[in-house]
Design an enzyme around this catalytic site. Structure first.
Site, PDB file in Angstrom:
ATOM      1  N   ASP A  33      50.014  44.158  58.328  1.00 15.77           N
ATOM      2  CA  ASP A  33      48.907  44.577  57.957  1.00 15.77           C
ATOM      3  C   ASP A  33      48.238  45.887  58.575  1.00 15.77           C
ATOM      4  O   ASP A  33      48.619  46.330  59.483  1.00 15.77           O
ATOM      5  CB  ASP A  33      47.601  43.557  58.310  1.00 15.77           C
ATOM      6  CG  ASP A  33      46.403  43.483  57.211  1.00 15.77           C
ATOM      7  OD1 ASP A  33      45.977  42.657  56.788  1.00 15.77           O
ATOM      8  OD2 ASP A  33      45.868  44.708  57.377  1.00 15.77           O
ATOM      9  N   SER A 127      44.376  37.589  39.682  1.00 15.52           N
ATOM     10  CA  SER A 127      43.223  37.393  39.616  1.00 15.52           C
ATOM     11  C   SER A 127      42.962  36.847  38.190  1.00 15.52           C
ATOM     12  O   SER A 127      43.406  37.340  37.309  1.00 15.52           O
ATOM     13  CB  SER A 127      42.356  38.492  39.977  1.00 15.52           C
ATOM     14  OG  SER A 127      41.156  38.509  39.303  1.00 15.52           O
ATOM     15  N   TYR A 152      41.408  48.470  39.329  1.00 15.08           N
ATOM     16  CA  TYR A 152      41.861  47.378  40.394  1.00 15.08           C
ATOM     17  C   TYR A 152      42.439  46.303  39.488  1.00 15.08           C
ATOM     18  O   TYR A 152      43.534  45.569  39.843  1.00 15.08           O
ATOM     19  CB  TYR A 152      40.624  46.811  41.216  1.00 15.08           C
ATOM     20  CG  TYR A 152      40.907  45.508  41.741  1.00 15.08           C
ATOM     21  CD1 TYR A 152      41.921  45.387  42.878  1.00 15.08           C
ATOM     22  CD2 TYR A 152      40.495  44.366  41.061  1.00 15.08           C
ATOM     23  CE1 TYR A 152      41.956  43.946  43.321  1.00 15.08           C
ATOM     24  CE2 TYR A 152      40.695  42.995  41.757  1.00 15.08           C
ATOM     25  CZ  TYR A 152      41.518  42.735  42.861  1.00 15.08           C
ATOM     26  OH  TYR A 152      41.930  41.709  43.025  1.00 15.08           O
ATOM     27  N   LYS A 156      46.561  44.692  38.985  1.00 18.00           N
ATOM     28  CA  LYS A 156      46.999  43.305  39.036  1.00 18.00           C
ATOM     29  C   LYS A 156      47.811  42.834  37.557  1.00 18.00           C
ATOM     30  O   LYS A 156      48.871  42.161  37.642  1.00 18.00           O
ATOM     31  CB  LYS A 156      45.713  42.230  38.828  1.00 18.00           C
ATOM     32  CG  LYS A 156      45.048  42.276  40.445  1.00 18.00           C
ATOM     33  CD  LYS A 156      45.652  41.795  41.183  1.00 18.00           C
ATOM     34  CE  LYS A 156      45.107  42.029  42.616  1.00 18.00           C
ATOM     35  NZ  LYS A 156      46.018  41.776  43.789  1.00 18.00           N
ATOM     36  N   ASN A 182      37.155  32.516  41.950  1.00 15.88           N
ATOM     37  CA  ASN A 182      36.395  33.214  42.780  1.00 15.88           C
ATOM     38  C   ASN A 182      36.502  32.391  44.226  1.00 15.88           C
ATOM     39  O   ASN A 182      35.785  31.479  44.446  1.00 15.88           O
ATOM     40  CB  ASN A 182      35.051  33.366  42.438  1.00 15.88           C
ATOM     41  CG  ASN A 182      34.688  34.082  41.154  1.00 15.88           C
ATOM     42  OD1 ASN A 182      35.529  34.156  40.301  1.00 15.88           O
ATOM     43  ND2 ASN A 182      33.987  35.146  41.562  1.00 15.88           N
TER      44      ASN A 182
HETATM   45  P1  NAD Z   1      41.263  41.621  52.245  1.00 16.22           P
HETATM   46  O1  NAD Z   1      40.893  42.752  52.022  1.00 16.22           O
HETATM   47  O2  NAD Z   1      40.381  40.555  53.008  1.00 16.22           O
HETATM   48  O3  NAD Z   1      42.740  41.310  52.803  1.00 16.22           O
HETATM   49  C1  NAD Z   1      43.893  42.268  52.350  1.00 16.22           C
HETATM   50  C2  NAD Z   1      44.338  42.815  53.544  1.00 16.22           C
HETATM   51  O4  NAD Z   1      45.587  43.586  53.260  1.00 16.22           O
HETATM   52  C3  NAD Z   1      43.565  43.514  54.506  1.00 16.22           C
HETATM   53  O5  NAD Z   1      43.814  42.751  56.032  1.00 16.22           O
HETATM   54  C4  NAD Z   1      43.992  44.956  54.474  1.00 16.22           C
HETATM   55  O6  NAD Z   1      43.844  45.626  55.664  1.00 16.22           O
HETATM   56  C5  NAD Z   1      45.447  44.748  53.934  1.00 16.22           C
HETATM   57  N1  NAD Z   1      46.031  45.983  53.513  1.00 16.22           N
HETATM   58  C6  NAD Z   1      45.538  46.467  52.304  1.00 16.22           C
HETATM   59  N2  NAD Z   1      46.561  47.372  52.383  1.00 16.22           N
HETATM   60  C7  NAD Z   1      47.449  47.315  52.994  1.00 16.22           C
HETATM   61  C8  NAD Z   1      48.931  47.959  53.185  1.00 16.22           C
HETATM   62  N3  NAD Z   1      49.217  48.965  52.247  1.00 16.22           N
HETATM   63  N4  NAD Z   1      49.635  47.621  54.070  1.00 16.22           N
HETATM   64  C9  NAD Z   1      49.341  46.801  54.888  1.00 16.22           C
HETATM   65  N5  NAD Z   1      47.894  45.872  54.801  1.00 16.22           N
HETATM   66  C10 NAD Z   1      47.410  46.142  53.813  1.00 16.22           C
HETATM   67  O7  NAD Z   1      41.483  40.788  50.688  1.00 16.22           O
HETATM   68  P2  NAD Z   1      41.522  39.281  50.266  1.00 16.22           P
HETATM   69  O8  NAD Z   1      39.971  38.719  49.780  1.00 16.22           O
HETATM   70  O9  NAD Z   1      42.057  38.700  51.363  1.00 16.22           O
HETATM   71  O10 NAD Z   1      42.510  39.293  48.898  1.00 16.22           O
HETATM   72  C11 NAD Z   1      43.876  39.269  49.332  1.00 16.22           C
HETATM   73  C12 NAD Z   1      44.746  39.440  47.771  1.00 16.22           C
HETATM   74  O11 NAD Z   1      44.012  38.537  46.788  1.00 16.22           O
HETATM   75  C13 NAD Z   1      44.539  40.728  47.456  1.00 16.22           C
HETATM   76  O12 NAD Z   1      45.738  41.171  46.790  1.00 16.22           O
HETATM   77  C14 NAD Z   1      43.329  40.747  46.366  1.00 16.22           C
HETATM   78  O13 NAD Z   1      43.448  41.621  45.262  1.00 16.22           O
HETATM   79  C15 NAD Z   1      43.442  39.514  45.804  1.00 16.22           C
HETATM   80  N6  NAD Z   1      42.438  38.645  45.196  1.00 16.22           N
HETATM   81  C16 NAD Z   1      41.406  38.576  45.909  1.00 16.22           C
HETATM   82  C17 NAD Z   1      40.014  37.989  45.383  1.00 16.22           C
HETATM   83  C18 NAD Z   1      39.065  37.733  46.167  1.00 16.22           C
HETATM   84  O14 NAD Z   1      37.918  37.435  45.377  1.00 16.22           O
HETATM   85  N7  NAD Z   1      38.992  37.868  47.463  1.00 16.22           N
HETATM   86  C19 NAD Z   1      40.333  37.492  43.971  1.00 16.22           C
HETATM   87  C20 NAD Z   1      41.607  37.611  43.286  1.00 16.22           C
HETATM   88  C21 NAD Z   1      42.438  38.310  43.838  1.00 16.22           C
HETATM   89  N1  UFG Z   2      25.925  38.426  41.638  1.00 15.83           N
HETATM   90  C1  UFG Z   2      24.754  38.227  41.642  1.00 15.83           C
HETATM   91  N2  UFG Z   2      24.100  39.225  42.727  1.00 15.83           N
HETATM   92  C2  UFG Z   2      24.865  39.686  43.587  1.00 15.83           C
HETATM   93  C3  UFG Z   2      26.470  39.691  43.664  1.00 15.83           C
HETATM   94  C4  UFG Z   2      26.952  38.763  42.538  1.00 15.83           C
HETATM   95  O1  UFG Z   2      23.876  37.776  41.065  1.00 15.83           O
HETATM   96  O2  UFG Z   2      24.413  40.340  44.512  1.00 15.83           O
HETATM   97  C5  UFG Z   2      26.828  37.519  40.587  1.00 15.83           C
HETATM   98  C6  UFG Z   2      27.460  38.146  39.624  1.00 15.83           C
HETATM   99  O3  UFG Z   2      26.806  38.870  38.713  1.00 15.83           O
HETATM  100  C7  UFG Z   2      28.452  37.296  39.022  1.00 15.83           C
HETATM  101  C8  UFG Z   2      28.564  36.368  40.130  1.00 15.83           C
HETATM  102  O4  UFG Z   2      27.518  36.631  41.418  1.00 15.83           O
HETATM  103  O5  UFG Z   2      28.081  36.566  37.968  1.00 15.83           O
HETATM  104  C9  UFG Z   2      29.880  36.360  40.852  1.00 15.83           C
HETATM  105  O6  UFG Z   2      30.026  37.973  41.401  1.00 15.83           O
HETATM  106  P1  UFG Z   2      31.197  38.382  42.541  1.00 15.83           P
HETATM  107  O7  UFG Z   2      30.824  39.858  42.549  1.00 15.83           O
HETATM  108  O8  UFG Z   2      30.953  37.534  43.501  1.00 15.83           O
HETATM  109  O9  UFG Z   2      32.512  37.968  41.707  1.00 15.83           O
HETATM  110  P2  UFG Z   2      33.172  38.557  40.355  1.00 15.83           P
HETATM  111  O10 UFG Z   2      33.368  37.349  39.688  1.00 15.83           O
HETATM  112  O11 UFG Z   2      32.272  39.596  39.714  1.00 15.83           O
HETATM  113  O12 UFG Z   2      34.341  39.132  40.852  1.00 15.83           O
HETATM  114  C10 UFG Z   2      35.153  38.697  41.841  1.00 15.83           C
HETATM  115  C11 UFG Z   2      35.900  39.856  42.428  1.00 15.83           C
HETATM  116  C12 UFG Z   2      36.918  40.623  41.612  1.00 15.83           C
HETATM  117  C13 UFG Z   2      37.868  39.772  41.123  1.00 15.83           C
HETATM  118  C14 UFG Z   2      37.036  38.406  40.374  1.00 15.83           C
HETATM  119  C15 UFG Z   2      38.194  37.180  39.870  1.00 15.83           C
HETATM  120  O13 UFG Z   2      35.239  40.818  42.940  1.00 15.83           O
HETATM  121  O14 UFG Z   2      37.730  41.437  42.262  1.00 15.83           O
HETATM  122  O15 UFG Z   2      36.222  37.722  41.272  1.00 15.83           O
HETATM  123  O16 UFG Z   2      38.929  36.818  41.079  1.00 15.83           O
HETATM  124  F1  UFG Z   2      38.734  40.153  40.172  1.00 15.83           F
END
Ligand code: NAD
Ligand code: UFG
Length: 340
Positions: A33, A127, A152, A156, A182
């Site tokens: 990381d 995602s 972003y 994906k 989510n």
């Molecule tokens: P996060 O930011 O908490 O974790 C990602 C980690 O990767 C961080 O610790 C960051 O420091 C590290 N990182 C970023 N770029 C790097 C690099 N070039 N080299 C080494 N380390 C690096 O995010 P998360 O929520 O744990 O998400 C993990 C994965 O899941 C991501 O690929 C994200 O796109 C995907 N994802 C997350 C969500 C969500 O809502 N959290 C939804 C769908 C997909």
């Molecule tokens: N929402 C509110 N108020 C806020 C924040 C969010 O009403 O302050 C609502 C949004 O409108 C949405 C729901 O809560 O209806 C969820 O919103 P999030 O931002 O938590 O999540 P999203 O579904 O919009 O998007 C997330 C990640 C994306 C990812 C996607 C699917 O941010 O990166 O889930 O994994 F692609």
């Protein structure tokens, strides 16, 4: 001998929970990381939960030499779970090249180094954003991919294609692509959880910070959508359930020779919850009131999406189990710990 797994982004939100589940399942974990969105303290949390400290390499996956050295110094890595990525949708619109460079170079570097280092499989974090606004719900893996609405989201989609193309070229690797809905919540121990930087953009961290008094009120982005209560609907999945799915996916790739080289699974609960229902769940579970108001719609929001998780249920033998109220309690316990 324990099998060794490389977890990129392993100090991040989903990576840290997955590291815990991998260690609990008997795997040895090496984390890389660059700490761009996490910190070393997460390793203490992982160690406190599992009694084991994963090997930690501070480094950037976009740097091929760093990764080559990691493989040389940690021989015998059998699988990779690639979490390392930049993930803020809004920022990706402002800084597209950062997102394309970070997310895509990380993946191509890992893929390139897998065959020569004897790595059999890679789990990739995709995602449900690849589905855009679904034509029907629940949505299964055969649904069409819609044009991405942010750089972003595009990383994906492109990443999924890169993996497919590489495998099609004859590369001796396997991949399981997991499309998360989510992810929310935290480990029940409250020793690890999500670390939002700045003002949270996502619903649950904003909600818990509001309940903790860090934010004045939560804005519900729209209550005039075509849904039963007018607010948007998502499939909120507990992060520990999500983490467990990665262990199952890894085991499937490493232990079965007859599975397809690339498999794709939705990871969701199969249940859609509205924003207002989620707030109600939090209040019910914690007894804490959340000050909120109804605001304008947020541009670009999907109206409603929830998963058909049956493929993961049947093929992976994995199922989301957490009760939403428990998940909200864990999110709140983690927030209270952060606020200490
Ligand atoms: P996060 O930011 O908490 O974790 C990602 C980690 O990767 C961080 O610790 C960051 O420091 C590290 N990182 C970023 N770029 C790097 C690099 N070039 N080299 C080494 N380390 C690096 O995010 P998360 O929520 O744990 O998400 C993990 C994965 O899941 C991501 O690929 C994200 O796109 C995907 N994802 C997350 C969500 C969500 O809502 N959290 C939804 C769908 C997909
Ligand atoms: N929402 C509110 N108020 C806020 C924040 C969010 O009403 O302050 C609502 C949004 O409108 C949405 C729901 O809560 O209806 C969820 O919103 P999030 O931002 O938590 O999540 P999203 O579904 O919009 O998007 C997330 C990640 C994306 C990812 C996607 C699917 O941010 O990166 O889930 O994994 F692609």
């Amino acid at each position: 001998m324990k099998e060794k797994i490389l977890v990129t982004g392993g100090t991040g939100y989903i990576g840290s929970h997955t590291t815990v589940e991998l260690q609990n399942a008997g795997y040895e974990v090496v984390i890389i990381d660059n700490l761009s969105n996490s910190n070393r303290g997460v390793l203490d949390g992982i160690e406190a939960i599992t009694g084991q400290r994963p090997t930690f390499v501070e480094g950037d996956c976009t740097d091929l030499d760093t990764l080559s050295r990691l493989f040389a110094e940690n021989p015998g890595i059998k699988g990779i779970i690639n979490f390392a990525a930049s993930k803020a949708v809004g920022e990706s619109v402002q800084k597209p090249l950062l997102y394309y460079r970070n997310n895509l170079n990380t993946l191509t570097n890992l893929l390139e180094l897998m065959p020569s280092n004897g790595v059999k499989g890679i789990v990739f974090s995709s995602s449900c954003t690849v589905y855009g606004e679904p034509d029907r719900n629940p949505i299964d893996e055969t649904a069409p991919i819609k044009p991405a609405t942010s750089p972003y989201g595009n990383t994906k989609q492109i990443s999924e294609e890169i993996i497919q193309d590489y495998v099609r070229s004859g590369a001796p690797i396997k991949s399981i692509i997991l499309r998360y809905f989510n992810p929310i919540g935290a480990h029940p121990s409250a020793l690890i959880g999500e670390l939002p930087v700045g003002v949270p953009q996502n619903l649950v961290p904003y909600l818990t910070q509001t309940a903790a008094g860090i934010r004045k009120e939560l804005t519900v982005f729209g209550d005039d959508y075509d849904t039963p209560d007018g607010s948007c609907i998502r499939d909120y999945i507990d992060v520990v359930d999500l983490a467990r799915a990665h262990v199952t996916a890894m085991r499937r790739m490493l232990e079965n020779d007859d599975t397809d080289a690339v498999e794709i699974f939705n990871l969701g609960t199969g249940r859609g919850l509205s924003v207002l229902e989620l707030i109600a769940s939090f209040e019910r579970a914690t007894g804490v009131k959340v000050p909120y108001r109804i605001g304008d719609r947020r541009e670009g929001d999907i109206v409603k999406i929830w998963a058909d998780p049956r493929l993961a249920n049947e093929v992976l033998g994995w199922k989301a189990e957490a009760d939403i109220d428990d998940t909200m309690r864990h999110a709140w316990a983690w927030q209270c710990r952060l606020s200490e």
